[in-house]
Design a protein around this motif. Structure first.
Motif, mmCIF file in Angstrom:
data_model
loop_
_atom_site.group_PDB
_atom_site.id
_atom_site.type_symbol
_atom_site.label_atom_id
_atom_site.label_comp_id
_atom_site.label_asym_id
_atom_site.label_seq_id
_atom_site.Cartn_x
_atom_site.Cartn_y
_atom_site.Cartn_z
ATOM 1 N N ARG A 1 0.922 -0.813 0.053
ATOM 2 C CA ARG A 1 0.312 -0.013 0.151
ATOM 3 C C ARG A 1 0.844 1.346 0.247
ATOM 4 O O ARG A 1 0.548 2.251 -1.036
ATOM 5 C CB ARG A 1 -1.152 -0.246 1.572
ATOM 6 N N GLU A 2 2.244 1.228 0.988
ATOM 7 C CA GLU A 2 3.001 2.249 0.690
ATOM 8 C C GLU A 2 3.658 2.785 -0.805
ATOM 9 O O GLU A 2 3.636 3.454 -0.847
ATOM 10 C CB GLU A 2 4.463 1.812 2.122
ATOM 11 N N TYR A 3 3.890 1.606 -1.585
ATOM 12 C CA TYR A 3 4.374 1.523 -2.486
ATOM 13 C C TYR A 3 3.482 2.427 -3.594
ATOM 14 O O TYR A 3 3.643 3.257 -4.489
ATOM 15 C CB TYR A 3 4.326 -0.082 -2.366
ATOM 16 N N ASP A 4 1.557 2.082 -3.721
ATOM 17 C CA ASP A 4 1.147 1.836 -4.142
ATOM 18 C C ASP A 4 0.938 3.761 -4.398
ATOM 19 O O ASP A 4 0.932 4.619 -4.891
ATOM 20 C CB ASP A 4 -0.276 1.638 -3.603
ATOM 21 N N ARG A 5 1.036 4.203 -2.855
ATOM 22 C CA ARG A 5 1.107 5.053 -2.663
ATOM 23 C C ARG A 5 2.191 6.241 -2.902
ATOM 24 O O ARG A 5 1.275 7.553 -3.046
ATOM 25 C CB ARG A 5 0.506 5.615 -0.758
ATOM 26 N N ALA A 6 3.016 5.553 -3.406
ATOM 27 C CA ALA A 6 4.396 6.398 -3.622
ATOM 28 C C ALA A 6 4.509 6.362 -5.523
ATOM 29 O O ALA A 6 4.593 7.172 -4.966
ATOM 30 C CB ALA A 6 5.662 6.243 -3.064
ATOM 31 N N ARG A 7 3.389 5.614 -5.407
ATOM 32 C CA ARG A 7 3.651 5.710 -7.054
ATOM 33 C C ARG A 7 2.433 6.296 -7.301
ATOM 34 O O ARG A 7 2.417 7.615 -8.680
ATOM 35 C CB ARG A 7 3.380 3.912 -7.422
ATOM 36 N N ALA A 8 1.349 6.636 -6.212
ATOM 37 C CA ALA A 8 0.116 7.555 -6.844
ATOM 38 C C ALA A 8 0.658 8.920 -6.820
ATOM 39 O O ALA A 8 0.647 9.847 -7.673
ATOM 40 C CB ALA A 8 -1.053 7.327 -5.702
ATOM 41 N N TYR A 9 1.390 9.291 -5.782
ATOM 42 C CA TYR A 9 2.138 10.579 -5.641
ATOM 43 C C TYR A 9 2.892 11.040 -6.832
ATOM 44 O O TYR A 9 3.065 11.723 -6.925
ATOM 45 C CB TYR A 9 2.745 11.026 -4.246
ATOM 46 N N THR A 10 3.925 10.023 -7.221
ATOM 47 C CA THR A 10 4.698 10.363 -8.516
ATOM 48 C C THR A 10 3.434 11.108 -9.462
ATOM 49 O O THR A 10 4.030 11.977 -10.492
ATOM 50 C CB THR A 10 5.226 9.332 -8.807
ATOM 51 N N ASP A 11 2.629 10.350 -9.821
ATOM 52 C CA ASP A 11 1.763 10.545 -10.750
ATOM 53 C C ASP A 11 0.896 11.458 -11.206
ATOM 54 O O ASP A 11 1.275 11.933 -11.770
ATOM 55 C CB ASP A 11 0.389 9.540 -10.676
ATOM 56 N N GLN A 12 1.115 12.341 -9.619
ATOM 57 C CA GLN A 12 0.509 13.049 -9.941
ATOM 58 C C GLN A 12 1.566 14.770 -9.965
ATOM 59 O O GLN A 12 0.894 16.102 -10.150
ATOM 60 C CB GLN A 12 -0.309 13.515 -7.207
ATOM 61 N N LEU A 13 2.633 14.033 -10.165
ATOM 62 C CA LEU A 13 3.735 14.851 -10.703
ATOM 63 C C LEU A 13 3.964 15.114 -11.880
ATOM 64 O O LEU A 13 4.308 16.359 -12.296
ATOM 65 C CB LEU A 13 5.190 14.660 -9.739
#
Length: 178
Positions: A10-22
């Motif tokens: 879930r933390e990995y997905d959270r990090a990837r989702a943040y990257t996508d927001q960037l």
């Protein structure tokens, strides 16, 4: 100390989702723009994040071929910028990132479920590997965010929220139990 592999995913997905927001709201030209000739484009960082995740999974838990072998040399930080070659399209980068993330989930799911040889040993490896992947994602997000805000003039999204996230030297870091 080991943590729940599913919680780390879930933390990995959270990090990837943040990257996508960037980057997902940027134009293809902004994704491939380089601040100077010895600097990598946002698109390179996106591919590099996935490239490292693939190689860590491949080398530490399961030998499997690259999802896009042509990108391996381009996304390898050991190759100087001028020798990396042209970046792929945004669509290809997105597909590469998504495929690698699916593979991370599949392999970590197998480990979490004990469907591997040496399941206890691989669970320890998986914990450290996932923490490294999350922190590597955020490491490159810092640079992506700086270019997004300072060079391209776009606002930054808010930091992701998790009890496991903190900032160290300005970088988001996943540090469970810290």
């Amino acid at each position: 100390m080991t943590h729940d592999i599913n919680a780390l995913l879930r933390e990995y997905d959270r990090a990837r989702a943040y990257t996508d927001q960037l980057w997902k709201d940027l134009s293809p030209d902004e994704v491939t723009w380089r601040p100077h000739e010895d600097s990598s484009a946002i698109g390179w960082h996106l591919g590099h994040q996935a490239h490292v995740a693939h190689f860590m999974i491949r080398n530490l838990t399961a030998a499997e071929p690259s999802p896009d072998p042509e990108l391996d040399g381009i996304m390898d930080s050991a190759n100087p910028e001028k020798f990396r070659g042209a970046l792929p399209t945004v669509e290809r980068l997105t597909a590469f990132r998504d495929t690698v993330a699916e593979r991370v989930h599949a392999r970590m799911g197998d480990i979490a479920s004990g469907r591997v040889g040496a399941p206890d040993q691989l669970a320890v490896v998986a914990n450290h590997l996932l923490l490294a992947l999350v922190n590597h994602e955020y490491q490159h997000d810092q640079w992506i965010g700086e270019v997004r805000a300072e060079s391209l003039g776009h606002a930054l999204p808010p930091d992701p929220v998790s009890d496991w996230l903190t900032r160290v030297d300005g970088y988001l870091v996943c540090a469970p139990g810290a």
